[in-house]
Design a protein around this motif. Structure first.
Motif, PDB file in Angstrom:
ATOM      1  N   UNK A 246      13.819  -2.923  -6.857  1.00  0.00           N
ATOM      2  CA  UNK A 246      13.429  -1.610  -7.369  1.00  0.00           C
ATOM      3  C   UNK A 246      11.923  -1.356  -7.270  1.00  0.00           C
ATOM      4  N   UNK A 247      11.156  -2.403  -7.062  1.00  0.00           N
ATOM      5  CA  UNK A 247       9.705  -2.234  -6.909  1.00  0.00           C
ATOM      6  C   UNK A 247       9.430  -1.911  -5.444  1.00  0.00           C
ATOM      7  N   UNK A 248       9.001  -0.687  -5.206  1.00  0.00           N
ATOM      8  CA  UNK A 248       8.744  -0.231  -3.839  1.00  0.00           C
ATOM      9  C   UNK A 248       7.445  -0.817  -3.317  1.00  0.00           C
ATOM     10  N   UNK A 249       7.517  -1.476  -2.198  1.00  0.00           N
ATOM     11  CA  UNK A 249       6.352  -2.038  -1.533  1.00  0.00           C
ATOM     12  C   UNK A 249       5.427  -2.802  -2.489  1.00  0.00           C
ATOM     13  N   UNK A 250       5.931  -3.861  -3.128  1.00  0.00           N
ATOM     14  CA  UNK A 250       5.083  -4.612  -4.057  1.00  0.00           C
ATOM     15  C   UNK A 250       3.903  -5.257  -3.336  1.00  0.00           C
ATOM     16  N   UNK A 251       2.779  -5.283  -4.021  1.00  0.00           N
ATOM     17  CA  UNK A 251       1.566  -5.892  -3.471  1.00  0.00           C
ATOM     18  C   UNK A 251       0.841  -6.630  -4.585  1.00  0.00           C
ATOM     19  N   UNK A 252       0.191  -7.726  -4.211  1.00  0.00           N
ATOM     20  CA  UNK A 252      -0.611  -8.481  -5.169  1.00  0.00           C
ATOM     21  C   UNK A 252      -1.571  -9.370  -4.406  1.00  0.00           C
ATOM     22  N   UNK A 253      -2.526  -9.897  -5.138  1.00  0.00           N
ATOM     23  CA  UNK A 253      -3.507 -10.810  -4.554  1.00  0.00           C
ATOM     24  C   UNK A 253      -3.452 -12.129  -5.310  1.00  0.00           C
ATOM     25  N   UNK A 254      -3.501 -13.223  -4.553  1.00  0.00           N
ATOM     26  CA  UNK A 254      -3.564 -14.562  -5.144  1.00  0.00           C
ATOM     27  C   UNK A 254      -4.831 -15.227  -4.619  1.00  0.00           C
ATOM     28  N   UNK A 255      -5.661 -15.677  -5.541  1.00  0.00           N
ATOM     29  CA  UNK A 255      -6.871 -16.413  -5.178  1.00  0.00           C
ATOM     30  C   UNK A 255      -6.669 -17.876  -5.556  1.00  0.00           C
ATOM     31  N   UNK A 256      -6.742 -18.752  -4.567  1.00  0.00           N
ATOM     32  CA  UNK A 256      -6.666 -20.190  -4.810  1.00  0.00           C
ATOM     33  C   UNK A 256      -8.112 -20.672  -4.877  1.00  0.00           C
ATOM     34  N   UNK A 257      -8.498 -21.179  -6.031  1.00  0.00           N
ATOM     35  CA  UNK A 257      -9.903 -21.423  -6.320  1.00  0.00           C
ATOM     36  C   UNK A 257     -10.118 -22.805  -6.939  1.00  0.00           C
ATOM     37  N   UNK A 258     -11.270 -22.988  -7.559  1.00  0.00           N
ATOM     38  CA  UNK A 258     -11.653 -24.258  -8.186  1.00  0.00           C
ATOM     39  C   UNK A 258     -11.744 -24.091  -9.701  1.00  0.00           C
ATOM     40  N   UNK A 259     -11.802 -25.222 -10.402  1.00  0.00           N
ATOM     41  CA  UNK A 259     -11.855 -25.210 -11.864  1.00  0.00           C
ATOM     42  C   UNK A 259     -13.013 -24.378 -12.408  1.00  0.00           C
ATOM     43  N   UNK A 260     -14.168 -24.485 -11.787  1.00  0.00           N
ATOM     44  CA  UNK A 260     -15.353 -23.776 -12.283  1.00  0.00           C
ATOM     45  C   UNK A 260     -15.093 -22.265 -12.355  1.00  0.00           C
ATOM     46  N   UNK A 261     -14.490 -21.720 -11.324  1.00  0.00           N
ATOM     47  CA  UNK A 261     -14.239 -20.273 -11.282  1.00  0.00           C
ATOM     48  C   UNK A 261     -13.179 -19.850 -12.297  1.00  0.00           C
ATOM     49  N   UNK A 262     -12.082 -20.596 -12.347  1.00  0.00           N
ATOM     50  CA  UNK A 262     -11.006 -20.216 -13.256  1.00  0.00           C
ATOM     51  C   UNK A 262     -11.419 -20.446 -14.710  1.00  0.00           C
TER      52      UNK A 262
END
Length: 155
Positions: free
Chosen positions: A37-53
């Motif tokens: 039911x979600x039309x054209x879903x989009x998202x961003x995933x950032x794979x990062x380091x401990x310091x950033x998160x």
């Protein structure tokens, strides 16, 4: 479906292993396939380091420590139009994922799949703030991990 996975070089360097963003793509796609039911879903995933998160965890959650995954829903789940539905952003710490995989005796790929599924479910409105929410989220997470042939289970 638009799943934009951004892999920071520092993250891969921090774990000293080859890592493919396809792992994240596959896991998030497995979640979104259950929501036609979600039309054209989009998202961003950032794979990062401990310091950033850690910085974002302190800023948004008030916790001055690294974590494995953070999700930032966009709030666009209320209306589904003809255009792309941007679900939000997920951040995964590859350093924390590697530690958790080592502690659990499973692969980094399996851990990142679990974290990707978990983060995507948060973008879809799942939470684990109370026992009922936790039961629903863990059930959905277990179903998707089974579909991915991932033996990990929610905590």
């Amino acid at each position: 479906m638009n799943i934009d996975v951004r892999l920071e070089e520092a993250a891969v360097a921090s774990v000293g292993k080859v890592f493919s963003p396809d792992i994240v793509q596959r896991a998030v796609k497995a979640v979104l396939e259950d929501y036609p039911e979600i039309n054209q879903p989009a998202l961003t995933v950032l794979v990062t380091v401990d310091k950033e998160i850690r910085s974002l965890n302190e800023r948004f959650m008030g916790i001055d420590a690294p974590t494995d995954v953070l999700s930032f829903p966009s709030g666009e789940l209320t209306e589904f139009g003809e255009e792309e539905t941007y679900l939000g952003d997920i951040m995964i710490s590859l350093e924390t994922a590697a530690r958790q995989a080592a502690q659990g005796g499973h692969s980094l790929a399996q851990e990142v799949e679990l974290l990707s599924v978990h983060g995507a479910l948060h973008l879809l409105g799942y939470d684990h703030g109370d026992e009922d929410e936790k039961r629903q989220m863990w059930g959905a997470q277990a179903t998707i991990l089974e579909k991915l042939a991932n033996p990990l289970a929610p905590p």
